[in-house]
Design an enzyme around this catalytic site. Structure first.
Site, PDB file in Angstrom:
ATOM      1  N   ALA A  35      32.448  42.858  36.236  1.00  0.00           N
ATOM      2  CA  ALA A  35      32.273  41.863  37.309  1.00  0.00           C
ATOM      3  C   ALA A  35      31.958  42.500  38.671  1.00  0.00           C
ATOM      4  O   ALA A  35      31.390  41.833  39.546  1.00  0.00           O
ATOM      5  CB  ALA A  35      33.515  40.988  37.413  1.00  0.00           C
ATOM      6  N   GLY A  36      32.318  43.778  38.852  1.00  0.00           N
ATOM      7  CA  GLY A  36      31.961  44.475  40.093  1.00  0.00           C
ATOM      8  C   GLY A  36      30.455  44.623  40.207  1.00  0.00           C
ATOM      9  O   GLY A  36      29.835  44.285  41.236  1.00  0.00           O
ATOM     10  N   HIS A  37      29.860  45.120  39.120  1.00  0.00           N
ATOM     11  CA  HIS A  37      28.393  45.219  39.092  1.00  0.00           C
ATOM     12  C   HIS A  37      27.772  43.830  39.245  1.00  0.00           C
ATOM     13  O   HIS A  37      26.787  43.660  39.958  1.00  0.00           O
ATOM     14  CB  HIS A  37      27.909  45.808  37.767  1.00  0.00           C
ATOM     15  CG  HIS A  37      28.417  47.185  37.465  1.00  0.00           C
ATOM     16  ND1 HIS A  37      29.368  47.447  36.511  1.00  0.00           N
ATOM     17  CD2 HIS A  37      28.080  48.397  37.985  1.00  0.00           C
ATOM     18  CE1 HIS A  37      29.591  48.750  36.448  1.00  0.00           C
ATOM     19  NE2 HIS A  37      28.829  49.350  37.329  1.00  0.00           N
ATOM     20  N   GLY A 147      28.223  49.217  45.878  1.00  0.00           N
ATOM     21  CA  GLY A 147      29.584  48.726  46.020  1.00  0.00           C
ATOM     22  C   GLY A 147      30.425  49.620  46.929  1.00  0.00           C
ATOM     23  O   GLY A 147      30.299  50.846  46.891  1.00  0.00           O
ATOM     24  N   ASP A 150      32.692  52.794  45.919  1.00  0.00           N
ATOM     25  CA  ASP A 150      32.214  54.164  46.140  1.00  0.00           C
ATOM     26  C   ASP A 150      31.836  54.277  47.620  1.00  0.00           C
ATOM     27  O   ASP A 150      30.648  54.356  47.964  1.00  0.00           O
ATOM     28  CB  ASP A 150      31.028  54.438  45.219  1.00  0.00           C
ATOM     29  CG  ASP A 150      31.416  54.311  43.761  1.00  0.00           C
ATOM     30  OD1 ASP A 150      31.935  55.274  43.203  1.00  0.00           O
ATOM     31  OD2 ASP A 150      31.237  53.211  43.190  1.00  0.00           O
ATOM     32  N   LEU A 184      37.852  47.172  39.741  1.00  0.00           N
ATOM     33  CA  LEU A 184      37.091  47.237  38.495  1.00  0.00           C
ATOM     34  C   LEU A 184      36.297  48.535  38.465  1.00  0.00           C
ATOM     35  O   LEU A 184      35.748  48.962  39.476  1.00  0.00           O
ATOM     36  CB  LEU A 184      36.133  46.046  38.398  1.00  0.00           C
ATOM     37  CG  LEU A 184      36.773  44.682  38.214  1.00  0.00           C
ATOM     38  CD1 LEU A 184      35.692  43.620  38.072  1.00  0.00           C
ATOM     39  CD2 LEU A 184      37.674  44.653  37.000  1.00  0.00           C
TER      40      LEU A 184
HETATM   41  P1  AMP Z   1      28.376  52.737  38.638  1.00  0.00           P
HETATM   42  O1  AMP Z   1      27.800  52.060  37.433  1.00  0.00           O
HETATM   43  O2  AMP Z   1      29.825  53.058  38.510  1.00  0.00           O
HETATM   44  O3  AMP Z   1      27.534  53.884  39.128  1.00  0.00           O
HETATM   45  O4  AMP Z   1      28.316  51.651  39.787  1.00  0.00           O
HETATM   46  C1  AMP Z   1      27.114  51.023  40.141  1.00  0.00           C
HETATM   47  C2  AMP Z   1      27.330  50.294  41.422  1.00  0.00           C
HETATM   48  O5  AMP Z   1      28.342  49.294  41.247  1.00  0.00           O
HETATM   49  C3  AMP Z   1      27.813  51.203  42.559  1.00  0.00           C
HETATM   50  O6  AMP Z   1      27.170  50.831  43.759  1.00  0.00           O
HETATM   51  C4  AMP Z   1      29.284  50.924  42.601  1.00  0.00           C
HETATM   52  O7  AMP Z   1      29.861  51.139  43.870  1.00  0.00           O
HETATM   53  C5  AMP Z   1      29.309  49.445  42.248  1.00  0.00           C
HETATM   54  N1  AMP Z   1      30.644  49.065  41.772  1.00  0.00           N
HETATM   55  C6  AMP Z   1      31.339  49.645  40.768  1.00  0.00           C
HETATM   56  N2  AMP Z   1      32.563  49.079  40.662  1.00  0.00           N
HETATM   57  C7  AMP Z   1      32.632  48.133  41.621  1.00  0.00           C
HETATM   58  C8  AMP Z   1      33.641  47.204  42.047  1.00  0.00           C
HETATM   59  N3  AMP Z   1      34.830  47.145  41.447  1.00  0.00           N
HETATM   60  N4  AMP Z   1      33.359  46.382  43.077  1.00  0.00           N
HETATM   61  C9  AMP Z   1      32.143  46.446  43.702  1.00  0.00           C
HETATM   62  N5  AMP Z   1      31.169  47.292  43.361  1.00  0.00           N
HETATM   63  C10 AMP Z   1      31.401  48.127  42.335  1.00  0.00           C
END
Ligand code: AMP
Length: 282
Positions: A35-37, A147, A150, A184
């Site tokens: 759900a974050g993505h 997000g 990070d 998340l």
């Molecule tokens: P990742 O797949 O972990 O590289 O994340 C891809 C994007 O999703 C990055 O910009 C992360 O910061 C964002 N993201 C991951 N988890 C979350 C979250 N819990 N809330 C908001 N954005 C997120």
């Protein structure tokens, strides 16, 4: 929704969209979507005519081989989620497609990339800049969504965009959390149920520290977070730094910066799983 594996094919689709004056939003991800993505994707879909989501586990940003090997992957589940969100293109290239030859470009953006993750994961931000710059050149988006989980990554990417004069607007999006507060993360899938219960203490302690900070010094607040988390068996703080929200340099007093953010990395469980989170104090 099209699932595209080739840069050339994606370029054909996007050239056409661009020639029609359409605005393009990009959401870079490493898949295992949650759900974050989804929150980033929804925002892009609502703010652009065309949304591209990249789904690629980028090897050059992993300084730990085992972490790369165990990173969760599920393109099929990702695609069904992305389809339901109204995404136009999922870009899921192979490593060979993205890196036909080794990328020896070096990115260096001190002071934002030398502290915290930069210090504990040498080469990590260089790899992030390699892949994100490639995605920006390939997709040429009007807006890109990242997000705040990070937090430091956003600061580094903003520096890179400035340095390379890339015509893309970086849109930071708030952290999405589980109901109990755990941020998340794709890595949460690697936690056992017991570790998952333990991991909630990270956000819980950060939230408690926000209250505590109102009547305590920055150092006392810092020490509270570290001591509480390290006292729990199965958790080990790698770093907790309270920093200027712009420069990411450590601050000593609550009044030393216009925005003050606490950034934490904790090892959880026996594997262990490395979890990050952050909280805004000011
Ligand atoms: P990742 O797949 O972990 O590289 O994340 C891809 C994007 O999703 C990055 O910009 C992360 O910061 C964002 N993201 C991951 N988890 C979350 C979250 N819990 N809330 C908001 N954005 C997120």
């Amino acid at each position: 929704m099209e699932i595209v594996k080739s840069i050339e094919v994606l370029d054909q689709y996007l050239s056409e969209a661009r020639s029609q004056g359409k605005h393009i939003g990009l959401v870079p991800t490493m898949g295992a979507l949650h759900a974050g993505h989804a929150s980033l994707v929804k925002r892009s879909v609502s703010e652009n005519d065309v949304t591209v989501v990249s789904d690629f586990v980028n090897p050059t940003q992993f300084n730990d081989k085992r972490d790369l090997q165990t990173y969760p992957r599920d393109l099929e589940a990702d695609c069904s989620l992305l389809k339901s969100l109204g995404v136009d293109y999922v870009f899921a290239p192979s490593v060979e497609e993205m890196y036909p030859e080794p990328d020896d470009r070096q990115f260096s953006y001190p002071p934002v990339d030398t502290v915290m993750e930069g210090k504990y994961r040498p080469g990590h931000f260089n790899g992030v800049c390699q892949i994100v710059s490639k995605l920006f050149y390939i997709v040429n988006p009007d807006r890109a969504y990242f997000g705040e989980k990070d937090y430091q990554q956003i600061a580094v990417i903003k520096q890179m965009v400035k340095d390379l004069n890339l015509p893309v607007e970086i849109r930071p999006c708030p952290i999405v959390r589980e109901e109990d507060g755990l941020a998340l993360s794709s890595r949460n899938a690697l936690l056992t149920p017991e570790e998952r219960n333990l991991a909630v203490n990270i956000s819980r302690t950060l939230f408690i520290s926000k209250q505590y900070a109102k009547s305590h010094s920055l150092k006392e607040t810092h020490d509270l977070v570290v001591n509480v988390l390290n006292s729990l068996e199965g958790l080990e703080v790698q770093y907790y730094e309270i920093v200027d929200g712009e420069t990411l340099q450590p601050v000593e007093d609550w009044h030393d910066a216009a925005s003050v953010v606490g950034c934490i990395t904790v090892f959880c469980g026996s594997r262990p799983v490395r979890l990050i989170d952050n909280v805004h104090y000011i």
